[in-house]
Design a protein around this motif. Structure first.
Motif, mmCIF file in Angstrom:
data_model
loop_
_atom_site.group_PDB
_atom_site.id
_atom_site.type_symbol
_atom_site.label_atom_id
_atom_site.label_comp_id
_atom_site.label_asym_id
_atom_site.label_seq_id
_atom_site.Cartn_x
_atom_site.Cartn_y
_atom_site.Cartn_z
ATOM 1 N N SER A 35 -16.410 16.773 -41.302
ATOM 2 C CA SER A 35 -16.646 15.710 -40.309
ATOM 3 C C SER A 35 -18.104 15.276 -40.324
ATOM 4 C CB SER A 35 -16.285 16.209 -38.912
ATOM 5 O OG SER A 35 -17.224 17.176 -38.470
ATOM 6 N N ASN A 36 -18.333 14.077 -39.829
ATOM 7 C CA ASN A 36 -19.709 13.591 -39.744
ATOM 8 C C ASN A 36 -20.560 14.469 -38.838
ATOM 9 O OD1 ASN A 36 -19.303 11.497 -41.483
ATOM 10 N ND2 ASN A 36 -19.168 9.893 -39.919
ATOM 11 N N VAL A 44 -23.220 11.544 -47.728
ATOM 12 C CA VAL A 44 -21.947 10.834 -47.515
ATOM 13 C C VAL A 44 -21.510 10.165 -48.815
ATOM 14 C CG1 VAL A 44 -20.887 8.842 -46.375
ATOM 15 C CG2 VAL A 44 -22.173 10.500 -45.020
ATOM 16 N N ARG A 70 -23.964 16.268 -39.972
ATOM 17 C CA ARG A 70 -25.251 16.027 -39.314
ATOM 18 C C ARG A 70 -25.894 17.337 -38.855
ATOM 19 N NH1 ARG A 70 -26.912 10.951 -38.698
ATOM 20 N NH2 ARG A 70 -25.396 9.241 -38.804
#
Length: 418
Positions: free
Chosen positions: A329-330, A286, A334
């Motif tokens: 996107s997160n 991030v 992930r």
């Protein structure tokens, strides 16, 4: 022909057994069906001959997961340090490399093999090469070794050191199992260990990762209940049929055992960055994105893992390689990180036993005296080396087991022939 000890098999265990027997001053005959002695030694360690390990005995036993504990008694008589002293005495200086692996200083396996052969000659061992044994007839006071050409050798003791069924071009073709059964022994199920694994996953079929080598990854085997079986942190390789390389070879026996118990597939998981956990990695990536939000994600993550695997895992998680970092996107991030840390490999089989480096299974150790290597069922019959239900990882551990059991078998066979 009459003699005191017959050793069948000219591999590492048989050579050591014949030397140990003849050292006691008894008449010793070594029988080898092939043209040359020491073929398996000659190719071990990439042709450099990894003769043993300098790790502590407990560590060596841990690296022999197939009944290694059986060797504690044998090690109390003759161990890895004795092996090192033995070769030094024969004029073969050894050097220690990573993980305690011991190699000849010359890096030439022929120096090890020649030293053993020279010692056999020096001690008067009668060597019969290109001589196949058809059968062994067991008697009360003597055993008779029957050769394929019709000759018979009457002997007080026999050491069977013919290996298992792995690497058959060296002569290990399972000849000894019928002789063991004839003496009443149990031969446990044979299976390949230290063997490449097979997969039908789409990325194997389409060769997306073929030839890709991964360095220092943690490879984990889990069973059908997701229970952790074993993890090995080493290198590995994607092939046209599945997976190979040191980490895979070390994990292979566990996968093979699960498949043999009825599992149709076994899952292995690659952690390509074993020194960092998923959450920490997420935070670091991030931060990288925040520093360069307008750069393509493939550029931001370059160097994280090998480029081919990086691109493959990004695409697997529906992340376009040219997508700007700010647009990932997160949830996508992930899922990508989860694959970096737990990329699942599905294995449905292995290459056959003949393609394995080591045989799993063999003559049951419950029926063998752990100190002398004599049969508990047949007096003056000894077994040593890979024919026994003992197997270790590559790295000198199997040769250590072969030399230790060979020494003790040969020595005790000689003592019983007085």
């Amino acid at each position: 022909m009459e003699t005191d000890v017959v050793v069948i098999g000219g591999g590492p265990s048989g050579l050591m057994a014949a030397i140990a027997a003849s050292e006691q001053g008894v008449r010793t005959v070594l029988v080898e069906k092939g043209k040359n002695l020491g073929k398996k030694l000659a190719i071990s360690g990439g042709g450099r001959c990894n003769v043993t390990s300098r790790l502590p005995k407990d560590e060596i036993i841990k690296h022999i997961p197939g009944n290694g504990r059986f060797l504690y008694s044998a090690f109390s008589v003759f161990d890895n340090e004795d092996i090192i002293a033995f070769f030094t005495r024969l004029g073969v200086e050894l050097k220690e490399e990573d993980h305690g692996r011991m190699f000849p200083v010359s890096n030439q396996s022929k120096d090890v093999v020649n030293a053993l052969i020279n010692q056999l000659h020096a001690q008067g061992v009668q060597i019969l090469t290109e001589t196949k044994v058809d059968a062994i007839d067991y008697g009360t006071d003597t055993h008779t070794v029957i050769l394929s050409d019709g000759r018979k050798i009457s002997t007080k003791s026999v050491v069977v050191a013919v290996g298992g069924k792995a690497v058959p071009h060296t002569g290990s073709t399972g000849d000894g199992y019928p002789w063991a059964k004839k003496a009443g022994h149990t031969v446990t199920d044979l299976y390949p260990t230290e063997v490449p694994l097979l997969s039908n996953q789409s990325f194997i079929k389409n060769k997306a990762l073929q030839g890709l080598a991964l360095r220092d990854v943690a490879l984990t085997v889990k069973d059908a209940q997701d229970k952790h079986i074993v993890t090995h942190q080493m290198d590995m390789l994607f092939t046209h049929f599945g997976f190979s390389g040191p980490a895979v070879l070390r994990c292979s026996q566990y996968a093979v055992k699960l498949l043999n118990k009825g599992q149709k597939e076994v899952s292995l998981y690659i952690d390509t960055l074993p020194k960092i956990n998923e959450q920490t990695l997420f935070e670091e990536l991030v931060s990288k994105i925040e520093v360069s939000p307008k750069k393509a994600i493939k550029t931001i993550f370059k160097g994280l893992i090998p480029e081919r695997l990086l691109h493959f895992l990004l695409e697997k998680n529906a992340i376009d390689l040219d997508l700007k970092g700010a647009n990932v996107s997160n949830d996508q991030l992930r899922k990508f990180i989860h694959d970096v840390k737990q990329f699942e490999l599905k294995v449905h089989g292995s290459l056959p036993l003949e393609k394995a480096f080591v045989t799993g299974g063999g003559v049951s150790i419950k029926e063998i005296n752990p100190t002398t290597l004599e049969s508990k069922l047949m007096p003056r019959l000894f077994f040593s080396g890979e024919i026994l239900d003992i197997h270790g990882y590559t790295g000198g551990y199997n040769i250590t087991a072969a030399l230790v059991t060979g020494h003790n078998a040969g020595q005790n066979a000689a003592w019983l022939s007085f």
